[in-house]
Design a protein around this motif. Sequence first.
Motif, short mmCIF file in Angstrom:
data_model
loop_
_atom_site.label_atom_id
_atom_site.label_comp_id
_atom_site.label_asym_id
_atom_site.label_seq_id
_atom_site.Cartn_x
_atom_site.Cartn_y
_atom_site.Cartn_z
N HIS A 183 50.89 -1.06 -0.66
CA HIS A 183 50.96 -1.39 -2.08
C HIS A 183 49.56 -1.51 -2.69
CE1 HIS A 183 51.80 -3.51 -5.79
NE2 HIS A 183 51.12 -4.56 -5.36
N ALA A 184 49.36 -0.86 -3.83
CA ALA A 184 48.13 -0.96 -4.60
C ALA A 184 46.90 -0.51 -3.80
CB ALA A 184 47.94 -2.37 -5.14
N VAL A 185 47.09 0.43 -2.91
CA VAL A 185 45.99 1.01 -2.13
C VAL A 185 45.51 2.28 -2.82
CG1 VAL A 185 45.42 2.21 0.03
CG2 VAL A 185 46.67 0.05 0.09
N GLU A 186 44.19 2.49 -2.82
CA GLU A 186 43.64 3.76 -3.29
C GLU A 186 43.00 4.47 -2.09
OE1 GLU A 186 40.36 5.72 -6.38
OE2 GLU A 186 40.89 3.59 -6.53
N VAL A 187 43.38 5.73 -1.90
CA VAL A 187 42.80 6.57 -0.84
C VAL A 187 42.28 7.83 -1.49
CG1 VAL A 187 43.19 7.79 1.33
CG2 VAL A 187 44.48 5.71 0.83
N LYS A 188 41.01 8.14 -1.18
CA LYS A 188 40.38 9.29 -1.80
C LYS A 188 39.73 10.17 -0.73
CE LYS A 188 36.21 10.90 -3.68
NZ LYS A 188 34.82 10.81 -3.20
N ASN A 189 40.08 11.45 -0.70
CA ASN A 189 39.40 12.45 0.12
C ASN A 189 39.24 11.97 1.56
OD1 ASN A 189 37.99 15.15 -0.48
ND2 ASN A 189 36.56 14.15 0.88
N GLY A 219 43.22 -5.76 1.68
CA GLY A 219 41.97 -6.04 1.00
C GLY A 219 40.74 -5.41 1.63
N THR A 220 40.91 -4.59 2.66
CA THR A 220 39.77 -3.90 3.26
C THR A 220 39.20 -2.90 2.26
OG1 THR A 220 40.58 -4.15 5.52
CG2 THR A 220 39.03 -2.35 5.11
N ASN A 229 40.32 -8.45 3.81
CA ASN A 229 39.14 -8.55 2.95
C ASN A 229 37.84 -8.17 3.66
OD1 ASN A 229 40.68 -9.43 0.72
ND2 ASN A 229 40.66 -11.53 1.52
N SER A 230 37.93 -7.29 4.63
CA SER A 230 36.71 -6.77 5.26
C SER A 230 36.04 -5.77 4.33
CB SER A 230 37.05 -6.06 6.58
OG SER A 230 37.50 -6.97 7.55
N SER A 231 34.70 -5.75 4.37
CA SER A 231 33.91 -4.80 3.58
C SER A 231 33.12 -3.92 4.55
CB SER A 231 32.95 -5.54 2.64
OG SER A 231 33.67 -6.32 1.72
N LEU A 232 33.27 -2.62 4.43
CA LEU A 232 32.69 -1.67 5.38
C LEU A 232 31.69 -0.77 4.68
CD1 LEU A 232 36.04 -0.67 7.16
CD2 LEU A 232 34.54 -2.61 7.65
N SER A 233 30.48 -0.66 5.23
CA SER A 233 29.38 0.06 4.59
C SER A 233 29.49 1.57 4.78
CB SER A 233 28.04 -0.43 5.15
OG SER A 233 27.84 -1.79 4.83
N PRO A 234 28.77 2.35 3.95
CA PRO A 234 28.80 3.81 4.09
C PRO A 234 28.25 4.26 5.44
CG PRO A 234 27.83 3.17 1.99
CD PRO A 234 27.96 1.92 2.80
N SER A 255 43.74 -2.29 -0.83
CA SER A 255 42.57 -1.76 -0.12
C SER A 255 42.07 -0.49 -0.79
CB SER A 255 42.92 -1.46 1.34
OG SER A 255 43.29 -2.63 2.03
N TYR A 256 40.80 -0.16 -0.49
CA TYR A 256 40.23 1.12 -0.94
C TYR A 256 39.59 1.83 0.26
CZ TYR A 256 37.23 4.69 -2.90
OH TYR A 256 36.64 5.89 -3.17
N VAL A 257 39.93 3.11 0.45
CA VAL A 257 39.36 3.94 1.50
C VAL A 257 38.97 5.27 0.89
CG1 VAL A 257 39.77 5.13 3.68
CG2 VAL A 257 40.71 2.84 3.32
N GLY A 258 37.66 5.59 0.93
CA GLY A 258 37.19 6.85 0.37
C GLY A 258 36.34 7.64 1.35
N ASP A 259 36.53 8.95 1.39
CA ASP A 259 35.70 9.88 2.16
C ASP A 259 35.57 9.43 3.61
OD1 ASP A 259 34.59 11.67 -0.16
OD2 ASP A 259 34.36 9.60 -0.83
N SER A 260 36.69 9.08 4.20
CA SER A 260 36.71 8.47 5.53
C SER A 260 37.70 9.18 6.44
CB SER A 260 37.09 6.99 5.43
OG SER A 260 36.13 6.27 4.68
N VAL A 261 37.51 8.96 7.75
CA VAL A 261 38.43 9.50 8.76
C VAL A 261 38.92 8.34 9.61
CG1 VAL A 261 38.78 11.14 10.63
CG2 VAL A 261 37.13 11.66 8.82
N LEU A 262 40.23 8.14 9.64
CA LEU A 262 40.83 7.07 10.42
C LEU A 262 41.59 7.69 11.59
CD1 LEU A 262 40.09 5.63 7.79
CD2 LEU A 262 42.29 4.45 7.89
#
Length: 394
Positions: A292-298, A327-328, A369-374, A311-318
């Motif tokens: 719910h309310a997650v944004e995933v980009k590229n 909240g990650t 609520n983890s914050s992950l750097s580029p 949560s927000y996940v951008g330009d990533s590989v899981l």
Amino acid sequence: MHAVILAAGEGTRMRPLSGSLPKPMLPVSDRPLVAHTASAAVEAGADELVFVIGYEADTVREYFGDSYRGVPVEYAVQDEQLGTAHAVEQALEYVEGDFVVLNGDDLYDTAAVGSLFSHTPSLGAYTVSDPRPYGVFSLDGDRVTDVVEKPDDPPSDRVNVGAYHFPAEAAAWFDDVEMSERGEYEITDVVERLVAEREVRAVPVERWLGVGRPWELLEANEWKLGELDGRIEGKVHADAELEGRVVVEEGATVRSGVVIEGPALIREGATVGPNAYVRGATLVDEGAKVGHAVEVKNSVLSPGATIGHLSYVGDSVLGRDVNFGAGTKVANLRHDDDDVKFTVKGERTSTERRKFGVVAGDGVKTGINSSLSPGLRLNAGATTRPGETVDRDR
């Protein structure tokens, strides 16, 4: 015509994604990376596929079985990864007559593979702006007259991309290859002999991508997702909005309030939403979940990966079965606007991408609520604490 596809390597530069999965079996759009090469070979007219396997070999066997798209499949085992010539030599017992060799961790445009099959002998040649890091062809028209490895003064801008059509007599030459200074038996020795003894055609490869590092897996998905034709076979709520080339496979679910801007592929068993936003070239693989309310980009979500709500996940590989807690947030842009770097075999390496987020190995779990750097690398099984800011590889 036999097509030998090299798929035995461990793929250490692709870590942590290749920790328990062969690099050629990593997901690219609707199939593993190596299956795109196999499909191109089948379309070009291959009568039999011979996969050279080694690292995590059973994964390749289980996917392809004894036939692929109606073409018989054989397997040659390379127990030790001693170079490309050594790999091909393992396959020669299954080969009769002329044969094609292709790298299983590269993507080639389908037309180029067809042209390669049509001309004996021939070599795939791709045009690059800086050929110095590659094997470079000297050319007389479309004829290859020499091959020079990583020259300071390249004779052309056409480079070797690991696509070869050998005549039958070349099979015997692989036994004559001597170990190089790198401790490998290299296919370039056979290519050099071929060029010296035969008239060899350079086949233009219009599009090529060597997929050796995690951000190149993103590029591979950007390419192949962009070729999909949109279709809806799964369950899509009436309130959801799908724009552009979006595929929702049978057994997938897109819930209310979701917006998906293609190219995007939502595979069987995957769920998206409610109220999620998926954009860019994004793969949500089998059984993956976007909450719910997650944004995933590229991004690439491997089978079983979950991104918790808000949560927000951008330009990533899981990787497989990753679980990002609610909240990650993934940062994918440096404050100085420089290219993001990533650790490859212990060294920080430029991705040449302005935006690049996180690469998470299989089974990674983040606290809420983890914050992950580029450019962050999270090895398989790594965890973060609730509310933690992570700016170093783990």
